[in-house]
Design an enzyme around this catalytic site. Structure first.
Site, short mmCIF file in Angstrom:
data_model
loop_
_atom_site.label_atom_id
_atom_site.label_comp_id
_atom_site.label_asym_id
_atom_site.label_seq_id
_atom_site.Cartn_x
_atom_site.Cartn_y
_atom_site.Cartn_z
N HIS A 36 0.85 -1.19 0.00
CA HIS A 36 0.00 0.00 0.00
C HIS A 36 0.89 1.24 0.00
O HIS A 36 1.81 1.36 0.82
CB HIS A 36 -0.90 -0.01 1.23
CG HIS A 36 -1.77 1.21 1.35
ND1 HIS A 36 -2.75 1.51 0.43
CD2 HIS A 36 -1.78 2.22 2.27
CE1 HIS A 36 -3.35 2.64 0.79
NE2 HIS A 36 -2.78 3.09 1.89
N GLY B 36 2.22 5.19 4.50
CA GLY B 36 1.60 5.82 5.66
C GLY B 36 0.16 5.40 5.80
O GLY B 36 -0.42 4.78 4.89
N SER C 228 -3.91 5.40 6.03
CA SER C 228 -4.92 5.95 5.14
C SER C 228 -5.35 7.33 5.63
O SER C 228 -5.59 7.53 6.83
CB SER C 228 -6.13 5.01 5.10
OG SER C 228 -7.12 5.51 4.23
N GLY C 229 -5.41 8.29 4.72
CA GLY C 229 -5.82 9.64 5.06
C GLY C 229 -4.70 10.54 5.55
O GLY C 229 -4.95 11.70 5.91
N ILE C 230 -3.46 10.06 5.54
CA ILE C 230 -2.34 10.84 6.06
C ILE C 230 -1.92 11.94 5.09
O ILE C 230 -1.28 12.92 5.49
CB ILE C 230 -1.13 9.92 6.37
CG1 ILE C 230 -0.09 10.62 7.25
CG2 ILE C 230 -0.49 9.42 5.08
CD1 ILE C 230 -0.56 10.83 8.66
N GLY C 231 -2.26 11.80 3.80
CA GLY C 231 -1.91 12.83 2.82
C GLY C 231 -1.04 12.36 1.68
O GLY C 231 -0.42 13.18 0.99
N LYS C 232 -1.00 11.06 1.45
CA LYS C 232 -0.15 10.52 0.37
C LYS C 232 -0.62 11.01 -1.00
O LYS C 232 0.17 11.48 -1.82
CB LYS C 232 -0.13 8.99 0.42
CG LYS C 232 0.39 8.40 1.71
CD LYS C 232 0.49 6.89 1.64
CE LYS C 232 -0.86 6.22 1.50
NZ LYS C 232 -1.73 6.45 2.67
N SER C 233 -1.92 10.88 -1.25
CA SER C 233 -2.45 11.24 -2.57
C SER C 233 -2.35 12.74 -2.81
O SER C 233 -2.02 13.18 -3.92
CB SER C 233 -3.91 10.78 -2.69
OG SER C 233 -4.01 9.38 -2.59
N ASP D 49 -2.11 4.02 -4.42
CA ASP D 49 -2.88 3.12 -3.57
C ASP D 49 -2.22 1.75 -3.45
O ASP D 49 -1.93 1.28 -2.35
CB ASP D 49 -4.32 2.96 -4.07
CG ASP D 49 -5.17 2.24 -3.04
OD1 ASP D 49 -5.12 2.62 -1.86
OD2 ASP D 49 -5.86 1.27 -3.41
N GLU E 95 -7.02 8.52 -6.14
CA GLU E 95 -8.21 8.95 -5.41
C GLU E 95 -7.87 10.14 -4.51
O GLU E 95 -6.89 10.11 -3.76
CB GLU E 95 -8.75 7.81 -4.54
CG GLU E 95 -9.94 8.22 -3.69
CD GLU E 95 -10.24 7.24 -2.58
OE1 GLU E 95 -11.13 7.53 -1.76
OE2 GLU E 95 -9.56 6.19 -2.51
N ARG F 141 17.28 15.28 13.47
CA ARG F 141 17.45 16.68 13.07
C ARG F 141 18.58 16.87 12.07
O ARG F 141 18.59 17.83 11.32
CB ARG F 141 17.73 17.55 14.32
CG ARG F 141 16.64 17.52 15.38
CD ARG F 141 15.42 18.30 14.91
NE ARG F 141 15.72 19.70 14.72
CZ ARG F 141 15.65 20.64 15.67
NH1 ARG F 141 15.28 20.29 16.89
NH2 ARG F 141 15.92 21.89 15.40
#
Length: 316
Positions: A141, A156, A158-163, A180, A204, A245
């Site tokens: 994924h 990462g 789902s919904g973390i901001g990959k797309s 995806d 998506e 860092r």
């Protein structure tokens, strides 16, 4: 193509081979290993080291040798070979097939093929294709992009901001390989990623839906496959967590027994993930070329402190 091999019938279609005799297993025989064999030693009755799973190929050298034998000797050579459950025998260069070869193939119900390519051309093309088709494969994924020549897989939750990051990177001139689901094959010691055919070029976006990147942004925005050079894992920012860092620590993600450089990028409002990912890809390329900014920075800091300490001692 089957999950664990390539059908001989499909090889015939792919390489435009002439079928001289259909074996009893023509429609079911599978090529399951990438090697091919030229049975010169076998024509000298040497079968101590012989893998019958290999595709057998006759070239000009083998044909020339067989021409010097009697009819009975040639028949024995082919009978001995066809006693083994080989997937097929291929004659290269469009050379004539010995009658003894055709008769023996029919008796033993073995597949006999012919190609117009030279032996070297056919074997190299076949091995290259089989290396790709039979390579170990896994689906992960994530999103895979080509960023300035670096294959970067973003992972990462789902919904973390990959797309969303991928779309911004595409708008910055980079190319989408897979979204995806990333289908990964290990070829030699390289990981090659691509998209499953059914979702290729689609991505998506929550609130918008599925978009076709190729049609929306053009052919220059997509790429069929890319080597995976690094993995960037996006995770929610955790207060109190210790994040690197300087970048001195080399972390890796293991995929199909291959270690790939990896980074963990914390996500929180105000961070431009696309820019961070883009810089990480460029920095990874610099590291491969022998320049590590973190190491150079540390050297300069150490040198500065050494000079300061020396000056202080001299003053005292």
């Amino acid at each position: 193509m089957q999950e664990h091999g390539l059908k001989i019938s499909e090889l015939v279609t792919l390489f435009n081979l002439e079928v001289l005799n259909r074996g009893s297993d023509y429609d079911t025989a599978l090529l399951t290993i990438t090697d091919v064999n030229r049975p010169g030693l076998q024509f000298h009755s040497f079968y101590d080291y012989f893998d019958p799973r290999r595709l057998q190929v006759l070239g000009k050298a083998e044909i020339t040798y067989l021409k010097g034998l009697t009819t009975e000797q040639r028949r024995k050579c082919f009978d001995d070979l066809f006693l083994y459950d080989i997937p097929a025998l291929v004659i290269s260069r469009g050379l004539d097939c010995f009658p003894e070869c055709l008769e023996s193939a029919r008796v033993h119900e073995r597949t006999l093929l012919r190609t117009e390519e030279t032996t070297v051309e056919f074997t190299s093309h076949t091995i290259e294709y089989l290396n790709r088709v039979l390579a170990p494969c896994v689906t992960r994924h994530g999103v895979l992009l080509d960023i300035s020549g670096e294959g970067v897989m973003i992972t990462g939750d789902s919904g973390i901001g990959k797309s969303e990051s991928a779309i911004e990177l595409i708008m910055r001139g980079h190319r989408l390989v897979a979204a995806d689901a990333v289908k990964i094959r290990r070829i030699s010691n390289q990981l090659i990623g691509t998209a499953p055919e059914v979702i290729r070029h689609y991505i998506e976006l929550r609130g918008i839906g599925v978009i076709d990147v190729r049609r929306l942004f053009g052919m220059s925005a997509v790429k069929d496959e890319a080597e995976i050079d690094m993995v960037i894992n996006l995770e929610q920012w955790k207060d109190g967590a210790m994040y690197d860092r300087l970048g001195l620590e080399n972390l890796y993600t293991t995929i199909l027994d291959v270690q790939v450089p990896s980074l963990t990028v914390p996500v929180r409002p105000g961070r431009n993930l696309a820019v961070i990912i883009e810089v990480a890809a460029m920095n990874n390329r610099h590291k491969k070329m022998g320049y590590n900014a973190a190491v150079e920075f540390t050297k300069q800091i150490n040198q500065h402190f050494d000079q300061a300490m020396s000056a202080q001692l001299n003053d005292n």
